[in-house]
Design a protein around this motif. Structure first.
Motif, PDB file in Angstrom:
ATOM      1  N   UNK A 211      24.157  -1.587 -44.596  1.00 26.84           N
ATOM      2  CA  UNK A 211      24.754  -1.080 -43.363  1.00 26.84           C
ATOM      3  C   UNK A 211      23.627  -0.670 -42.430  1.00 26.84           C
ATOM      4  N   UNK A 212      23.629  -1.208 -41.208  1.00 28.25           N
ATOM      5  CA  UNK A 212      22.611  -0.832 -40.243  1.00 28.25           C
ATOM      6  C   UNK A 212      23.251  -0.625 -38.875  1.00 28.25           C
ATOM      7  N   UNK A 213      22.433  -0.422 -37.829  1.00 22.80           N
ATOM      8  CA  UNK A 213      22.989   0.124 -36.588  1.00 22.80           C
ATOM      9  C   UNK A 213      22.710  -0.708 -35.332  1.00 22.80           C
ATOM     10  N   UNK A 214      22.100  -1.869 -35.485  1.00 22.22           N
ATOM     11  CA  UNK A 214      21.892  -2.711 -34.299  1.00 22.22           C
ATOM     12  C   UNK A 214      21.822  -4.168 -34.720  1.00 22.22           C
ATOM     13  N   UNK A 215      22.168  -5.055 -33.789  1.00 22.85           N
ATOM     14  CA  UNK A 215      22.101  -6.485 -34.067  1.00 22.85           C
ATOM     15  C   UNK A 215      20.663  -6.919 -34.339  1.00 22.85           C
ATOM     16  N   UNK A 216      19.721  -6.257 -33.688  1.00 26.67           N
ATOM     17  CA  UNK A 216      18.304  -6.578 -33.899  1.00 26.67           C
ATOM     18  C   UNK A 216      17.901  -6.313 -35.347  1.00 26.67           C
ATOM     19  N   UNK A 217      18.284  -5.168 -35.880  1.00 25.55           N
ATOM     20  CA  UNK A 217      17.959  -4.845 -37.268  1.00 25.55           C
ATOM     21  C   UNK A 217      18.740  -5.760 -38.211  1.00 25.55           C
ATOM     22  N   UNK A 218      19.977  -6.081 -37.847  1.00 24.97           N
ATOM     23  CA  UNK A 218      20.784  -6.992 -38.668  1.00 24.97           C
ATOM     24  C   UNK A 218      20.094  -8.351 -38.789  1.00 24.97           C
ATOM     25  N   UNK A 219      19.580  -8.869 -37.667  1.00 25.33           N
ATOM     26  CA  UNK A 219      18.884 -10.165 -37.706  1.00 25.33           C
ATOM     27  C   UNK A 219      17.659 -10.101 -38.617  1.00 25.33           C
ATOM     28  N   UNK A 220      16.910  -9.030 -38.500  1.00 29.05           N
ATOM     29  CA  UNK A 220      15.721  -8.863 -39.341  1.00 29.05           C
ATOM     30  C   UNK A 220      16.108  -8.819 -40.818  1.00 29.05           C
ATOM     31  N   UNK A 221      17.198  -8.122 -41.123  1.00 30.55           N
ATOM     32  CA  UNK A 221      17.651  -8.015 -42.513  1.00 30.55           C
ATOM     33  C   UNK A 221      18.027  -9.386 -43.076  1.00 30.55           C
ATOM     34  N   UNK A 222      18.743 -10.182 -42.290  1.00 26.82           N
ATOM     35  CA  UNK A 222      19.077 -11.534 -42.740  1.00 26.82           C
ATOM     36  C   UNK A 222      17.808 -12.360 -42.959  1.00 26.82           C
ATOM     37  N   UNK A 223      16.845 -12.212 -42.058  1.00 21.22           N
ATOM     38  CA  UNK A 223      15.580 -12.935 -42.207  1.00 21.22           C
ATOM     39  C   UNK A 223      14.833 -12.507 -43.464  1.00 21.22           C
ATOM     40  N   UNK A 224      14.976 -11.243 -43.838  1.00 20.87           N
ATOM     41  CA  UNK A 224      14.336 -10.729 -45.048  1.00 20.87           C
ATOM     42  C   UNK A 224      15.034 -11.202 -46.316  1.00 20.87           C
ATOM     43  N   UNK A 225      16.278 -11.713 -46.170  1.00 17.73           N
ATOM     44  CA  UNK A 225      16.974 -12.254 -47.322  1.00 17.73           C
ATOM     45  C   UNK A 225      18.202 -11.494 -47.778  1.00 17.73           C
ATOM     46  N   UNK A 226      18.612 -10.467 -47.017  1.00 19.85           N
ATOM     47  CA  UNK A 226      19.844  -9.780 -47.399  1.00 19.85           C
ATOM     48  C   UNK A 226      21.035 -10.709 -47.242  1.00 19.85           C
ATOM     49  N   UNK A 227      21.986 -10.607 -48.160  1.00 22.70           N
ATOM     50  CA  UNK A 227      23.133 -11.502 -48.168  1.00 22.70           C
ATOM     51  C   UNK A 227      24.286 -10.988 -47.309  1.00 22.70           C
ATOM     52  N   UNK A 228      24.504  -9.670 -47.314  1.00 20.41           N
ATOM     53  CA  UNK A 228      25.609  -9.083 -46.565  1.00 20.41           C
ATOM     54  C   UNK A 228      25.091  -7.895 -45.757  1.00 20.41           C
ATOM     55  N   UNK A 229      25.154  -8.016 -44.440  1.00 18.66           N
ATOM     56  CA  UNK A 229      24.659  -6.962 -43.546  1.00 18.66           C
ATOM     57  C   UNK A 229      25.743  -6.647 -42.524  1.00 18.66           C
ATOM     58  N   UNK A 230      26.207  -5.422 -42.521  1.00 19.17           N
ATOM     59  CA  UNK A 230      27.259  -4.999 -41.591  1.00 19.17           C
ATOM     60  C   UNK A 230      26.707  -4.010 -40.577  1.00 19.17           C
ATOM     61  N   UNK A 231      27.372  -3.960 -39.417  1.00 21.99           N
ATOM     62  CA  UNK A 231      26.926  -3.108 -38.319  1.00 21.99           C
ATOM     63  C   UNK A 231      27.814  -1.892 -38.158  1.00 21.99           C
ATOM     64  N   UNK A 232      27.184  -0.736 -37.994  1.00 21.06           N
ATOM     65  CA  UNK A 232      27.878   0.458 -37.529  1.00 21.06           C
ATOM     66  C   UNK A 232      27.728   0.487 -36.015  1.00 21.06           C
ATOM     67  N   UNK A 233      28.807   0.747 -35.256  1.00 21.58           N
ATOM     68  CA  UNK A 233      28.702   0.708 -33.799  1.00 21.58           C
ATOM     69  C   UNK A 233      27.775   1.771 -33.214  1.00 21.58           C
ATOM     70  N   UNK A 234      27.569   2.855 -33.943  1.00 20.62           N
ATOM     71  CA  UNK A 234      26.637   3.897 -33.518  1.00 20.62           C
ATOM     72  C   UNK A 234      25.810   4.359 -34.706  1.00 20.62           C
ATOM     73  N   UNK A 235      24.714   5.083 -34.407  1.00 23.19           N
ATOM     74  CA  UNK A 235      23.796   5.505 -35.465  1.00 23.19           C
ATOM     75  C   UNK A 235      24.054   6.921 -35.963  1.00 23.19           C
ATOM     76  N   UNK A 236      25.033   7.636 -35.383  1.00 22.55           N
ATOM     77  CA  UNK A 236      25.283   9.001 -35.825  1.00 22.55           C
ATOM     78  C   UNK A 236      25.993   8.996 -37.181  1.00 22.55           C
ATOM     79  N   UNK A 237      25.878  10.096 -37.893  1.00 24.12           N
ATOM     80  CA  UNK A 237      26.413  10.177 -39.253  1.00 24.12           C
ATOM     81  C   UNK A 237      27.923   9.980 -39.322  1.00 24.12           C
ATOM     82  N   UNK A 238      28.656  10.538 -38.369  1.00 23.50           N
ATOM     83  CA  UNK A 238      30.118  10.408 -38.397  1.00 23.50           C
ATOM     84  C   UNK A 238      30.539   8.945 -38.300  1.00 23.50           C
TER      85      UNK A 238
END
Length: 250
Positions: A211-238
């Motif tokens: 679980x990450x917080x931006x499309x930019x980080x999601x792209x990097x995660x896929x490039x690193x080899x993660x299989x399932x990466x989901x986005x949280x619309x905001x970075x706050x804990x709630x």
């Protein structure tokens, strides 16, 4: 099944507590802590050197916390003749509550790209932009603002200090705990995590739901080899907690 929370310090601890109240088992496992930056004492003089109408970009809540406390101890007030900017709503709220100054942020796209799309950023020729940040971090905003003619100054308000663990012992513990989901809110955290986990455990690591917080980080995660990466619309804990609950994996 359990969640690995990589967010450092109090924010990470608070997120673990929120998840526990929601019935989700979670482990706090930060790879660094946040401390006062090496240039923090220079903040009053840096603010004094700005011209009326210049910009101050506060990159995160950590930057707000450390800069506000430093100015308070120095008996220095935030200047009302400057314009203040950040990228996220929570950071904007923290800044307003601690400074009583207005701050601009891109509410539709809480990223550096969103900040650069604001009308106030269209014409920054000959303006000075003071960036209050941590050590390292993304340089995209500074590069783009410089291309548009702004003079960029940076000040390290806080720094990340690595925490030392035994990799084999920790990974064994995390696997026994049933970690299947990881919350990582920055590219730096992902890189540190990859470096920390032994290569023979990378298949396990990258099979975890990230679980990450931006499309930019999601792209990097896929490039690193993660299989399932989901986005949280905001970075706050709630919002992170709500995002996890939506997946019904627990």
């Amino acid at each position: 099944m359990a969640v690995l929370v990589m967010r450092p310090d109090e924010k990470g601890k608070q997120l673990v507590e929120m998840l526990a109240k929601a019935g989700i088992a979670a482990i706090h496992f930060p790879l660094f802590s946040i401390q006062a930056g090496r240039e923090l004492n220079d903040l009053p003089s840096q603010l004094n050197q700005l011209n009326a109408g210049d910009y101050v970009f506060v990159v995160s809540q950590n930057a707000v916390t450390y800069s506000a406390e430093s100015l308070k101890q120095a008996g220095f007030q935030w200047r009302a003749d400057l314009q203040y900017f950040t990228v996220g709503q929570r950071t904007a709220q923290a800044f307003c509550s601690q400074t009583e100054q207005c701050i601009h942020y891109p509410f539709q796209q809480e990223t550096s790209e969103g900040l650069l799309s604001l009308s106030a950023m269209k014409n920054v020729q000959d303006k000075t932009i003071l960036i209050l940040r941590g050590n390292g971090g993304r340089a995209f905003f500074a590069e783009q603002a410089s291309v548009r003619g702004a003079k960029i100054k940076t000040l390290e308000c806080y720094q990340r200090q690595p925490l030392v663990y035994d990799p084999l012992e920790q990974i064994s513990m995390l696997k026994r705990a049933g970690i299947t989901t990881i919350i990582a809110t920055s590219k730096e955290i992902l890189r540190l995590l990859l470096d920390f986990v032994p290569k023979n455990e990378h298949n396990w690591l990258k099979s975890c739901h990230l679980i990450t917080v931006s499309e930019r980080i999601q792209r990097v995660a896929f490039e690193m080899g993660w299989e399932k990466v989901s986005l949280s619309p905001r970075a706050d804990n709630a919002t992170l907690c709500d995002t996890l609950l939506q997946f019904n994996e627990f």
